[in-house]
Write a protein that holds these residues in place. Structure first.
Motif, PDB file in Angstrom:
ATOM      1  N   HIS A 112       0.809  -1.213   0.000  1.00  0.00           N
ATOM      2  CA  HIS A 112       0.000   0.000   0.000  1.00  0.00           C
ATOM      3  C   HIS A 112       0.847   1.271   0.000  1.00  0.00           C
ATOM      4  N   GLY A 113       2.088   1.138  -0.450  1.00  0.00           N
ATOM      5  CA  GLY A 113       2.950   2.306  -0.604  1.00  0.00           C
ATOM      6  C   GLY A 113       3.608   2.774   0.672  1.00  0.00           C
ATOM      7  N   ASP A 114       3.528   1.989   1.756  1.00  0.00           N
ATOM      8  CA  ASP A 114       4.164   2.370   3.010  1.00  0.00           C
ATOM      9  C   ASP A 114       5.646   2.013   2.965  1.00  0.00           C
ATOM     10  N   PHE A 115       6.477   2.983   3.345  1.00  0.00           N
ATOM     11  CA  PHE A 115       7.924   2.761   3.317  1.00  0.00           C
ATOM     12  C   PHE A 115       8.307   1.811   4.449  1.00  0.00           C
ATOM     13  N   ARG A 116       9.071   0.768   4.110  1.00  0.00           N
ATOM     14  CA  ARG A 116       9.460  -0.228   5.103  1.00  0.00           C
ATOM     15  C   ARG A 116      10.898  -0.026   5.608  1.00  0.00           C
ATOM     16  N   ARG A 117      11.834   0.047   4.702  1.00  0.00           N
ATOM     17  CA  ARG A 117      13.247   0.146   5.088  1.00  0.00           C
ATOM     18  C   ARG A 117      14.069   0.429   3.846  1.00  0.00           C
ATOM     19  N   LEU A 309      -1.249 -17.930   0.485  1.00  0.00           N
ATOM     20  CA  LEU A 309      -2.532 -17.346   0.097  1.00  0.00           C
ATOM     21  C   LEU A 309      -3.070 -16.442   1.208  1.00  0.00           C
ATOM     22  N   LEU A 310      -3.005 -16.928   2.453  1.00  0.00           N
ATOM     23  CA  LEU A 310      -3.482 -16.119   3.580  1.00  0.00           C
ATOM     24  C   LEU A 310      -2.645 -14.851   3.728  1.00  0.00           C
ATOM     25  N   ASP A 311      -1.335 -14.993   3.541  1.00  0.00           N
ATOM     26  CA  ASP A 311      -0.464 -13.813   3.639  1.00  0.00           C
ATOM     27  C   ASP A 311      -0.867 -12.761   2.607  1.00  0.00           C
ATOM     28  N   ARG A 312      -1.220 -13.205   1.420  1.00  0.00           N
ATOM     29  CA  ARG A 312      -1.572 -12.243   0.373  1.00  0.00           C
ATOM     30  C   ARG A 312      -2.921 -11.584   0.660  1.00  0.00           C
ATOM     31  N   LEU A 313      -3.840 -12.328   1.260  1.00  0.00           N
ATOM     32  CA  LEU A 313      -5.110 -11.715   1.670  1.00  0.00           C
ATOM     33  C   LEU A 313      -4.881 -10.687   2.769  1.00  0.00           C
ATOM     34  N   VAL A 314      -3.981 -11.017   3.681  1.00  0.00           N
ATOM     35  CA  VAL A 314      -3.660 -10.089   4.771  1.00  0.00           C
ATOM     36  C   VAL A 314      -3.038  -8.817   4.217  1.00  0.00           C
ATOM     37  N   LEU A 315      -2.098  -8.971   3.263  1.00  0.00           N
ATOM     38  CA  LEU A 315      -1.475  -7.793   2.672  1.00  0.00           C
ATOM     39  C   LEU A 315      -2.503  -6.880   2.009  1.00  0.00           C
ATOM     40  N   ARG A 316      -3.567  -7.491   1.507  1.00  0.00           N
ATOM     41  CA  ARG A 316      -4.624  -6.700   0.868  1.00  0.00           C
ATOM     42  C   ARG A 316      -5.698  -6.265   1.860  1.00  0.00           C
ATOM     43  N   ARG A 317      -5.453  -6.557   3.159  1.00  0.00           N
ATOM     44  CA  ARG A 317      -6.347  -6.152   4.254  1.00  0.00           C
ATOM     45  C   ARG A 317      -7.733  -6.774   4.133  1.00  0.00           C
ATOM     46  N   LEU A 318      -7.785  -7.971   3.570  1.00  0.00           N
ATOM     47  CA  LEU A 318      -9.037  -8.715   3.460  1.00  0.00           C
ATOM     48  C   LEU A 318      -9.121  -9.688   4.640  1.00  0.00           C
ATOM     49  N   TYR A 319      -9.112  -9.123   5.853  1.00  0.00           N
ATOM     50  CA  TYR A 319      -9.045  -9.938   7.072  1.00  0.00           C
ATOM     51  C   TYR A 319     -10.260 -10.849   7.253  1.00  0.00           C
ATOM     52  N   PRO A 320     -11.503 -10.371   7.072  1.00  0.00           N
ATOM     53  CA  PRO A 320     -12.659 -11.272   7.262  1.00  0.00           C
ATOM     54  C   PRO A 320     -12.617 -12.481   6.336  1.00  0.00           C
ATOM     55  N   LEU A 321     -12.242 -12.258   5.080  1.00  0.00           N
ATOM     56  CA  LEU A 321     -12.166 -13.369   4.136  1.00  0.00           C
ATOM     57  C   LEU A 321     -11.095 -14.365   4.569  1.00  0.00           C
ATOM     58  N   ALA A 322      -9.939 -13.856   5.011  1.00  0.00           N
ATOM     59  CA  ALA A 322      -8.859 -14.738   5.463  1.00  0.00           C
ATOM     60  C   ALA A 322      -9.312 -15.571   6.661  1.00  0.00           C
ATOM     61  N   ILE A 323     -10.041 -14.947   7.600  1.00  0.00           N
ATOM     62  CA  ILE A 323     -10.517 -15.680   8.779  1.00  0.00           C
ATOM     63  C   ILE A 323     -11.529 -16.744   8.371  1.00  0.00           C
TER      64      ILE A 323
END
Length: 695
Positions: A112-117, A309-323
């Motif tokens: 999402h464009g957030d600077f990490r390091r 797959l779950l990691d990619r859903l999390v990265l897209r902030r699709l938490y309910p779907l991942a759960i």
């Protein structure tokens, strides 16, 4: 049938293909892709576009824009590029965007464009600049390979554990290679490059020339190369228009195809359909696309695991779907729902428009005591977002003090960390915080902090007793603890000082401290020790021998053993040694010397304050019954029986016991009667007992 096959086009003699739109892209591009740096993540991941003004002379003053889209073109992030010129973009296996700059710096951004390091590829790259770069993937992680302006290669096989490797020099390389790529063979990253008609393989130790088997003759240059996603296969495009396809080890040829086009392609990549035996290379020119395939051997491609797959859903902030997926698949809580909730909490702390109290409360209500969730990890994310107070509130929910304390120290909340460490009862944790505080605070503030924490103060004193004696003294001074200061100087006089003058001075300081503590006994005892030290030094100077560090009693004994009785008596008077103690010291010393004549004179010098039984005991200890009998006769009535028994006179002891009519003494004598020799004495005692009972 025509209606079903009308949109199919022939591909060769035995295959057909068709082209249709799966979905339309939602983006609204204002520039052509040719004017952008483009990076698409594998497995239908995000697409990054960096509108690149460095390629346009007319727009050199315009700031570039970095856009991130989903695979269907939905905008995810857009930001102005404020750093240096970018040479290459690429996505890591964790879907982090790696931006390789011309100066060798690599900036890492989130989905999402957030600077990490950021990290650097080394000084050599900085000095020679980056000509070209590749982002590649291995079983260890994602790597970066750099071609510098000096035509040397530098790479790191895993940006998560950065270890830079400078690859060997290619002989005679004076300009950039016509094409190159990164390979991974036998768990080691390599560089394959083309220089004219030659191919070279670089590893960490050597540069080796390699030749593709079965390559058509007449090749004077390789214009493009592509390695498959699994690094098992390689495609080479030559200036003769041939496409060679084979194994990446360059040991086996799969096929070779003449495309009859000699212009270098814009792009060449491997592709395959899931569960298909067909492998193909797609080659793209400006206005032409060509697919070259081979179906001689089956290839196994690893699909996305459920965790990825779950990691990619999390990265897209699709938490309910991942759960929901976790619950449907009945994944263990720690691997499934707990992990998703932890990621949700880490995202929640970034919502700066919500108060710290509300965020902390919402996270705790959602997570509670969910197994596998670390509140300290969530707090660390909050601190990384600049929300220190929120991090502290979240740490209140962390049950493990060992996880709370390190983050509190990192946040420079050392005093709170100390309180938490003390509450845990873990002394190692307390020591960790104390040493951190000592380095962080000035000495005065550090001591004041300790004063308010008795347990910490006690532990630190124990540490100082073994490691930092001067600090221990400062602690006692800070607290006006004169009693402990006196004890400190006593120990210091023996541990640190070798000269007698220094030791006496330390003892004087100790005595002064004891007086301030109103401990006169300790003060006077210390002064007596000073007098004794001075006297012992004088005795050594005058008499020779070893006197220093002897106790008062041992000093007297040493004088007696040396025949200096007058000095011993004077020393006893000076230090007010009681007569009983002096008689014991002298008795023991003369017996050790076996100076029986002097011992007898001493016993007659005046009435013994310790009686004469000790004389009997000491003489018998030295196995001298003759001398012992001299003193047995002088022993008083209450100890007469014991003295006679000590010298072996059982019969006389019996007579004294019968005379005293003392049952205890009679029993004691009877216990010493052995064999026929004492039979008469035993009978005599029994008759005396019987006669006493009649009365």
């Amino acid at each position: 049938m025509d209606c079903y096959t009308a949109n199919w086009n022939p591909l060769g003699d035995s295959a057909f293909y068709r082209k249709y739109e799966l979905y339309s892209m939602d983006w609204d591009l204002k520039e052509e892709l040719r004017d952008c740096l483009v990076a698409a993540a594998p497995y239908g991941g995000p697409i990054a576009l960096l509108r690149n003004p460095w390629r346009k002379e007319k727009a050199a003053s315009v700031r570039p824009v970095l856009d991130i889209y989903s695979a269907s073109g939905i905008p995810l992030a857009s930001l102005l590029w404020k750093s240096g010129p970018v040479v290459s973009l690429g996505w890591s296996a964790e879907e982090e965007l790696l931006c390789v700059q011309e100066d060798g710096a690599v900036l890492v951004y989130g989905l999402h464009g957030d600077f990490r390091r950021h990290f650097s590829m080394g000084n050599e790259v900085l000095q020679n600049r980056v000509l070209d770069a590749r982002i590649f993937h291995t079983e260890f992680g994602s790597g970066v390979a750099i071609l510098t302006g000096a035509h040397r290669f530098t790479l790191s096989a895993n940006v998560g554990d950065l270890k830079l490797r400078r690859m060997p020099e290619v002989p005679g390389l004076q300009s950039a290679p016509s094409c190159w790529t990164a390979l991974c063979q036998d768990r080691v990253a390599h560089i394959l490059l083309a220089v004219g008609p030659d191919l070279y393989l670089l590893d960490h130790a050597a540069c080796s020339a390699v030749t593709p088997p079965g390559l058509a003759p007449g090749v004077s240059s390789f214009l493009q190369m592509a390695v498959s996603f699994t690094y098992r296969h390689l495609a080479l495009f030559t200036d003769t228009g041939y496409i060679w396809m084979g194994t990446a080890s360059l040991k086996e040829k799969l096929c070779e195809f003449n495309c009859n086009i000699r212009a270098p392609p814009k792009q060449m990549v491997w592709c395959s359909r899931p569960r298909s035996k067909e492998r193909a290379v797609v080659v793209a020119w400006e206005r032409r696309l060509m697919v070259v395939g081979d179906a001689s051997e089956s290839i196994q491609y690893k699909q996305l695991t459920i965790q990825v797959l779950l990691d990619r859903l999390v990265l897209r902030r699709l938490y309910p779907l991942a759960i929901q997926i976790c619950e449907y698949l009945r994944l263990p809580e720690v691997q499934g729902v707990s992990r998703i909730l932890a990621h949700w909490a880490c995202y929640k702390v970034q919502q700066k428009d919500v108060s710290d109290e509300d965020v902390a409360r919402a996270i705790n209500q959602k997570l509670g005591d969910t197994p596998g969730v670390s509140y300290s990890d969530i707090a660390a994310r909050a601190y990384g977002c600049g929300r220190t107070e929120l991090a502290i509130k979240l740490l209140e929910y962390e049950p493990r003090s060992g996880e709370q304390v390190p983050l509190l120290l990192k946040m420079k909340r050392s005093k709170l960390a100390l309180s938490k460490a003390i509450e845990s009862g873990d002394t190692d944790l307390v020591f960790t915080v104390l040493l951190h505080l000592k380095n962080e605070l000035n000495r005065g503030d550090f001591f004041m902090t300790l004063r308010n924490q008795p347990m910490a103060l006690s532990l630190y004193r124990q540490f100082c007793k073994h490691q930092e004696l001067e600090t221990l003294k400062d602690l006692y001074n800070q607290d006006d603890n004169h009693q402990e200061l006196g004890s400190f100087h006593i120990r210091a006089s023996y541990a640190a000082e070798e000269r007698i003058e220094g030791r006496v001075a330390a003892l004087q300081t100790a005595a002064d401290a004891f007086y301030k503590a109103k401990n006169e006994f300790a003060a006077k005892a210390t002064e007596d020790q000073m007098r004794l030290l001075r006297l012992q030094r004088r005795l050594e100077d005058e008499l020779g021998g070893q006197f220093l560090d002897l106790s008062l009693h041992d000093t007297v004994t040493t004088l007696i053993l040396g025949g200096h009785n007058k000095r011993a008596e004077q020393l006893a008077r000076d230090f007010r040694i009681p007569d009983k103690r002096l008689w014991w010291l002298k008795l023991t010393a003369l017996a050790d010397l076996e100076d029986w004549e002097e011992l007898e004179k001493f016993s007659k010098s005046k009435k013994s304050p310790i009686g004469y039984l000790p004389f009997v005991e000491i003489c018998m200890k030295q196995h001298n019954k003759y001398e012992a009998k001299k003193y047995a006769s002088r022993v008083g009535p209450e100890q007469k029986v014991k003295a006679l028994l000590l010298v072996g006179d059982v019969a006389q002891a019996a007579d004294v016991a019968i005379e005293h009519r003392n049952e205890a003494e009679l029993s004691l004598v009877l216990s010493h009667c052995t064999g026929a020799t004492d039979g008469a004495t035993a009978d005599k005692i029994q008759r005396a007992r019987a006669q006493a009972q009649k009365k």
